[in-house]
Motif scaffolding. Structure first.
Motif, mmCIF file in Angstrom:
data_model
loop_
_atom_site.group_PDB
_atom_site.id
_atom_site.type_symbol
_atom_site.label_atom_id
_atom_site.label_comp_id
_atom_site.label_asym_id
_atom_site.label_seq_id
_atom_site.Cartn_x
_atom_site.Cartn_y
_atom_site.Cartn_z
ATOM 1 N N THR A 94 15.794 67.818 58.120
ATOM 2 C CA THR A 94 16.831 67.978 57.118
ATOM 3 C C THR A 94 17.646 69.236 57.375
ATOM 4 O OG1 THR A 94 15.407 66.901 55.491
ATOM 5 C CG2 THR A 94 17.278 68.143 54.640
ATOM 6 N N ALA A 127 22.718 63.956 50.268
ATOM 7 C CA ALA A 127 22.038 64.425 49.055
ATOM 8 C C ALA A 127 22.617 65.771 48.637
ATOM 9 C CB ALA A 127 20.535 64.554 49.295
ATOM 10 N N ALA A 167 22.010 61.023 46.611
ATOM 11 C CA ALA A 167 20.874 61.513 45.833
ATOM 12 C C ALA A 167 21.200 62.896 45.280
ATOM 13 C CB ALA A 167 19.627 61.571 46.711
ATOM 14 N N TYR A 187 19.496 66.267 43.416
ATOM 15 C CA TYR A 187 18.305 67.027 43.077
ATOM 16 C C TYR A 187 18.738 68.225 42.234
ATOM 17 C CZ TYR A 187 16.187 64.067 46.572
ATOM 18 O OH TYR A 187 15.746 62.978 47.269
ATOM 19 N N THR A 191 17.915 62.408 40.907
ATOM 20 C CA THR A 191 16.871 61.816 41.730
ATOM 21 C C THR A 191 15.544 62.500 41.455
ATOM 22 O OG1 THR A 191 18.537 61.334 43.411
ATOM 23 C CG2 THR A 191 16.218 61.253 44.103
ATOM 24 N N ALA A 227 10.522 66.712 47.707
ATOM 25 C CA ALA A 227 11.112 65.406 47.391
ATOM 26 C C ALA A 227 12.186 65.020 48.406
ATOM 27 C CB ALA A 227 11.692 65.422 45.976
ATOM 28 N N ILE A 228 12.988 65.991 48.821
ATOM 29 C CA ILE A 228 14.042 65.749 49.809
ATOM 30 C C ILE A 228 13.438 65.366 51.157
ATOM 31 C CG2 ILE A 228 15.786 66.953 51.193
ATOM 32 C CD1 ILE A 228 16.489 68.452 48.494
ATOM 33 N N GLU A 229 12.420 66.081 51.583
ATOM 34 C CA GLU A 229 11.778 65.764 52.860
ATOM 35 C C GLU A 229 11.099 64.406 52.818
ATOM 36 O OE1 GLU A 229 9.349 69.148 53.886
ATOM 37 O OE2 GLU A 229 11.106 70.428 54.148
ATOM 38 N N LYS A 230 10.455 64.103 51.693
ATOM 39 C CA LYS A 230 9.797 62.797 51.550
ATOM 40 C C LYS A 230 10.812 61.658 51.621
ATOM 41 C CE LYS A 230 6.702 60.166 48.601
ATOM 42 N NZ LYS A 230 5.922 60.130 47.377
ATOM 43 N N ALA A 231 12.000 61.890 51.050
ATOM 44 C CA ALA A 231 13.045 60.862 51.054
ATOM 45 C C ALA A 231 13.731 60.741 52.412
ATOM 46 C CB ALA A 231 14.077 61.166 49.972
ATOM 47 N N HIS A 275 16.145 62.733 53.783
ATOM 48 C CA HIS A 275 17.573 63.053 53.832
ATOM 49 C C HIS A 275 17.910 63.849 55.085
ATOM 50 C CE1 HIS A 275 18.329 61.390 49.926
ATOM 51 N NE2 HIS A 275 17.364 62.128 49.396
#
Length: 175
Positions: free
Chosen positions: A2, A51, A73, A75, A89, A100-104, A106
């Motif tokens: 990311t 995002a 997205a 955050y 999100t 959350a960003i890394e899991k998604a 982006h």
């Protein structure tokens, strides 16, 4: 991996908003930049962003204008554990948002403001690049680009001038 980027305008004296959070002072400069057919690279920039990270106040302000970020997205950085609103999100502290960003998965995240959100992302080591537009005005007070905190060194990448006397400065984050 990311990439976290900043893209923000400030007055010559370092403010991004008036004391009440207003940003209408930017309108004449946006019009001047647009008059020469140049959007400051915003179109190309936003086309790559998938995002956003905003502070709670910025998120609420943007909702009031009508959400312009389509299905990207969003955050929201907040201390309110139960914060919910349209176009959220995930919400929480900077580490919660990073996870959350890394899991998604982006690719490019815009840390879009205000000063506390900018500072939290900077202190957490998120920023890869920072693009600052310096507007030729002195507000004399308001909300700073970054709230107070530790020093961070930047590496100059480039600069460019735009209509209306706007100067764009691009930095790489060294920390």
């Amino acid at each position: 991996m990311t990439q976290y980027v900043g893209y923000i305008a400030m007055s010559l004296d370092g403010y991004i908003a008036t004391p009440d959070g207003g940003v209408a002072w930017l309108d004449p400069f946006n019009e001047a930049m647009g008059a020469d057919g140049n959007d400051g690279g915003y179109g190309a920039f936003i086309s790559e962003v998938d995002a956003l990270i905003t502070g709670r106040e910025t998120h609420q302000q943007v909702l009031g204008w009508g959400w312009p970020y389509e299905d990207r997205a969003s955050y929201v950085l907040t201390h309110q554990a139960d914060y919910s609103a349209d176009h959220v999100t995930a919400a929480g502290d900077i580490e919660t948002l990073r996870k959350a960003i890394e899991k998604a998965g982006h690719k490019k995240v815009w840390v879009m403001g205000g000063g506390a959100a900018q500072r939290a992302a900077l202190d957490a080591g998120l920023f890869d690049t920072l693009r600052v537009f310096v507007m030729p005005t002195i507000l004399g007070g308001g909300r700073k680009l970054f709230t107070d905190g530790p020093q961070h060194n930047l590496s100059f990448a480039s600069s460019q001038t735009h209509g209306g006397g706007v100067i764009q400065i691009d930095y790489l984050i060294k920390d």
